[in-house]
Design an enzyme around this catalytic site. Structure first.
Site, mmCIF file in Angstrom:
data_model
loop_
_atom_site.group_PDB
_atom_site.id
_atom_site.type_symbol
_atom_site.label_atom_id
_atom_site.label_comp_id
_atom_site.label_asym_id
_atom_site.label_seq_id
_atom_site.Cartn_x
_atom_site.Cartn_y
_atom_site.Cartn_z
ATOM 1 N N SER A 1 16.581 15.614 64.860
ATOM 2 C CA SER A 1 17.372 14.686 64.136
ATOM 3 C C SER A 1 16.803 13.335 64.300
ATOM 4 O O SER A 1 17.191 12.806 65.642
ATOM 5 C CB SER A 1 18.696 14.865 64.108
ATOM 6 O OG SER A 1 19.665 13.551 63.773
ATOM 7 N N HIS B 1 15.540 16.580 60.660
ATOM 8 C CA HIS B 1 16.736 16.363 59.994
ATOM 9 C C HIS B 1 16.973 14.804 59.670
ATOM 10 O O HIS B 1 16.790 13.886 60.664
ATOM 11 C CB HIS B 1 17.668 16.767 61.201
ATOM 12 C CG HIS B 1 19.014 16.946 60.463
ATOM 13 N ND1 HIS B 1 19.626 17.939 59.778
ATOM 14 C CD2 HIS B 1 20.348 16.358 61.017
ATOM 15 C CE1 HIS B 1 21.012 17.660 59.518
ATOM 16 N NE2 HIS B 1 21.363 16.784 60.291
ATOM 17 N N ASP C 1 19.896 12.105 58.991
ATOM 18 C CA ASP C 1 21.383 12.017 58.759
ATOM 19 C C ASP C 1 21.631 10.740 58.097
ATOM 20 O O ASP C 1 21.390 9.775 58.371
ATOM 21 C CB ASP C 1 21.950 11.845 60.170
ATOM 22 C CG ASP C 1 21.879 13.086 60.894
ATOM 23 O OD1 ASP C 1 22.586 14.187 60.343
ATOM 24 O OD2 ASP C 1 21.789 13.156 62.093
ATOM 25 N N MET D 1 24.603 8.479 56.584
ATOM 26 C CA MET D 1 26.032 8.187 56.491
ATOM 27 C C MET D 1 26.356 6.981 55.951
ATOM 28 O O MET D 1 25.794 6.106 55.584
ATOM 29 C CB MET D 1 26.289 7.946 58.021
ATOM 30 C CG MET D 1 25.662 9.142 58.937
ATOM 31 S SD MET D 1 26.265 8.723 60.493
ATOM 32 C CE MET D 1 25.400 10.073 61.530
ATOM 33 N N HIS E 1 20.716 15.547 55.560
ATOM 34 C CA HIS E 1 22.304 15.764 55.555
ATOM 35 C C HIS E 1 23.305 14.569 55.097
ATOM 36 O O HIS E 1 23.167 13.405 55.734
ATOM 37 C CB HIS E 1 22.605 15.934 57.041
ATOM 38 C CG HIS E 1 23.926 16.231 57.454
ATOM 39 N ND1 HIS E 1 24.334 16.346 58.619
ATOM 40 C CD2 HIS E 1 25.089 16.572 56.709
ATOM 41 C CE1 HIS E 1 25.674 16.438 58.855
ATOM 42 N NE2 HIS E 1 26.206 16.694 57.569
ATOM 43 N N MET F 1 26.091 12.714 54.566
ATOM 44 C CA MET F 1 27.616 12.708 54.979
ATOM 45 C C MET F 1 28.363 11.489 54.163
ATOM 46 O O MET F 1 28.231 10.165 54.397
ATOM 47 C CB MET F 1 27.680 12.316 56.520
ATOM 48 C CG MET F 1 27.466 13.420 57.493
ATOM 49 S SD MET F 1 26.906 12.948 59.014
ATOM 50 C CE MET F 1 25.019 12.766 58.770
ATOM 51 N N MET G 1 28.735 22.181 61.406
ATOM 52 C CA MET G 1 29.004 20.940 62.228
ATOM 53 C C MET G 1 29.604 21.290 63.749
ATOM 54 O O MET G 1 30.891 22.027 63.535
ATOM 55 C CB MET G 1 29.705 20.023 61.486
ATOM 56 C CG MET G 1 28.924 19.250 60.368
ATOM 57 S SD MET G 1 27.398 18.787 60.886
ATOM 58 C CE MET G 1 27.634 17.494 62.149
ATOM 59 N N GLY H 1 29.276 11.878 62.524
ATOM 60 C CA GLY H 1 29.294 10.222 62.506
ATOM 61 C C GLY H 1 28.536 9.850 63.473
ATOM 62 O O GLY H 1 27.914 8.709 63.512
ATOM 63 N N GLY I 1 25.436 10.586 67.049
ATOM 64 C CA GLY I 1 24.606 11.583 67.835
ATOM 65 C C GLY I 1 25.321 11.502 69.196
ATOM 66 O O GLY I 1 26.089 10.828 69.453
ATOM 67 N N GLY I 2 24.728 12.315 70.198
ATOM 68 C CA GLY I 2 25.045 12.469 71.618
ATOM 69 C C GLY I 2 26.392 12.956 72.069
ATOM 70 O O GLY I 2 26.927 12.806 72.790
ATOM 71 N N ASP J 1 24.538 21.884 63.821
ATOM 72 C CA ASP J 1 24.268 20.762 63.914
ATOM 73 C C ASP J 1 25.473 20.005 64.963
ATOM 74 O O ASP J 1 26.490 19.964 64.497
ATOM 75 C CB ASP J 1 24.275 19.925 62.542
ATOM 76 C CG ASP J 1 23.996 18.631 62.562
ATOM 77 O OD1 ASP J 1 23.715 18.080 63.633
ATOM 78 O OD2 ASP J 1 24.069 17.889 61.710
ATOM 79 N N GLY J 2 25.206 19.454 66.121
ATOM 80 C CA GLY J 2 25.864 18.533 66.985
ATOM 81 C C GLY J 2 25.972 19.197 68.329
ATOM 82 O O GLY J 2 26.433 20.360 68.463
ATOM 83 N N GLY J 3 25.453 18.512 69.165
ATOM 84 C CA GLY J 3 25.544 18.852 70.731
ATOM 85 C C GLY J 3 24.791 19.776 70.891
ATOM 86 O O GLY J 3 25.085 20.516 71.946
ATOM 87 N N SER K 1 19.685 13.934 70.208
ATOM 88 C CA SER K 1 19.718 13.310 71.615
ATOM 89 C C SER K 1 19.024 14.222 72.451
ATOM 90 O O SER K 1 18.231 13.720 73.519
ATOM 91 C CB SER K 1 20.922 12.853 72.130
ATOM 92 O OG SER K 1 21.841 14.148 71.930
HETATM 93 C C1 DX5 Z 1 26.094 13.954 63.527
HETATM 94 C C2 DX5 Z 1 24.818 14.432 62.808
HETATM 95 C C3 DX5 Z 1 23.694 15.097 63.685
HETATM 96 C C4 DX5 Z 1 23.177 14.232 65.053
HETATM 97 C C5 DX5 Z 1 23.142 15.395 66.073
HETATM 98 O O1 DX5 Z 1 26.914 13.361 62.530
HETATM 99 O O2 DX5 Z 1 24.902 14.976 61.701
HETATM 100 O O3 DX5 Z 1 22.642 15.403 62.980
HETATM 101 O O4 DX5 Z 1 22.138 13.609 64.654
HETATM 102 O O5 DX5 Z 1 22.992 14.526 67.096
HETATM 103 P P1 DX5 Z 1 23.031 15.280 68.584
HETATM 104 O O6 DX5 Z 1 22.206 16.440 68.620
HETATM 105 O O7 DX5 Z 1 22.889 14.345 69.664
HETATM 106 O O8 DX5 Z 1 24.365 15.698 68.508
HETATM 107 ZN ZN ZN Z 2 23.263 15.820 60.776
#
Ligand code: DX5
Ligand code: ZN
Length: 224
Positions: free
Chosen positions: A10, A34, A36, A38, A67, A69, A137, A142, A144-145, A175-177, A198
């Site tokens: 991402s 990916h 993102d 927003m 993606h 959002m 998710m 919203g 990363g990290g 997606d996420g963490g 991240s």
């Molecule tokens: C969060 C995004 C994710 C984000 C993931 O809202 O949709 O795609 O980039 O980042 P990490 O891998 O750091 O959680």
């Molecule tokens: Zn995403």
């Protein structure tokens, strides 16, 4: 048959002033990127729009997994398609899902449906056979990290089992963490496509980070 495992770096965690260089680092290790998007309404953050997607598309052959959002994705599907989006995910929480899927198919993009951590499985159940990927998710979207939400694992498993039971070819994307410690849990629950921001672009060697994630996804036993 072992399903193909995909890692989707991402760019949210990349240096936005040096996106091309960041993409070049991971391109030898994957075929999916990916992106993102927003809107400051659906999530409390703003990122990028179609002009940046178009610039990325001019720079790389990677499949662009956008993606959205956004509260009103329907108003932008065509613009993202023209910019070069190959996959698009819209959120099930915004409604109008049938029309959005139809529109994505009509535009020739691979349609996907994203689901927030607190949204129940039932919300995506009716659509599993109609989309190409489901984006589960494992953080509140919203930023990363954030930390991987283990409490989403039962729903992830439910999605994967329902896809298999229905005989669908729908890709289960998470997606996420996602990092080397959590990717095994997501893989074991049935995900085959893993977004990582991240853990890839925060690493000293993003290419090595993608390789490591792929190894850990394929060896969930060892990851524990
Ligand atoms: C969060 C995004 C994710 C984000 C993931 O809202 O949709 O795609 O980039 O980042 P990490 O891998 O750091 O959680
Ligand atoms: Zn995403």
């Amino acid at each position: 048959m072992t399903p193909q495992l995909r890692i989707a770096p991402s760019i949210l965690s990349a240096d936005f002033a040096a996106l091309a260089a960041a993409i070049d680092l991971v391109a030898p290790e994957t075929d999916l990127l990916h992106v993102d998007v927003m809107d400051g309404h659906f999530v409390p953050n703003l990122t990028i729009g179609p002009p940046v997607v178009a610039a990325i598309n001019r720079h790389t052959e990677l499949t662009l997994d956008c993606h959205l959002m956004m509260t009103n994705p329907g108003e932008f599907l065509e613009a993202f398609r023209r910019a070069g989006a190959d996959w698009i995910s819209v959120h099930v929480e915004v409604g109008g899902t049938a029309e959005l899927i139809d529109e994505m198919r009509k535009l020739g993009v691979n349609p996907g449906l994203a689901i927030n951590p607190e949204t129940p499985f039932d919300a995506v159940a009716p659509w599993l056979g109609r989309v190409d990927h489901v984006l589960v998710m494992t953080v509140h979207p919203g930023f990363g990290g954030q930390h991987f939400m283990v409490e989403v694992l039962p729903k992830l498993r439910q999605v994967a089992e329902a896809v298999a039971a229905g005989g669908h070819r729908t890709i289960v994307e998470v997606d996420g963490g996602i990092d080397p410690d959590t990717i095994g849990l997501a893989a074991e629950a049935g995900a085959t496509c893993f977004v990582a921001g991240s853990a890839v672009f925060g690493a000293r060697d993003p290419a090595a980070a993608v390789r490591r994630l792929r190894e850990r996804a394929g060896a969930p036993e060892e990851a524990r």
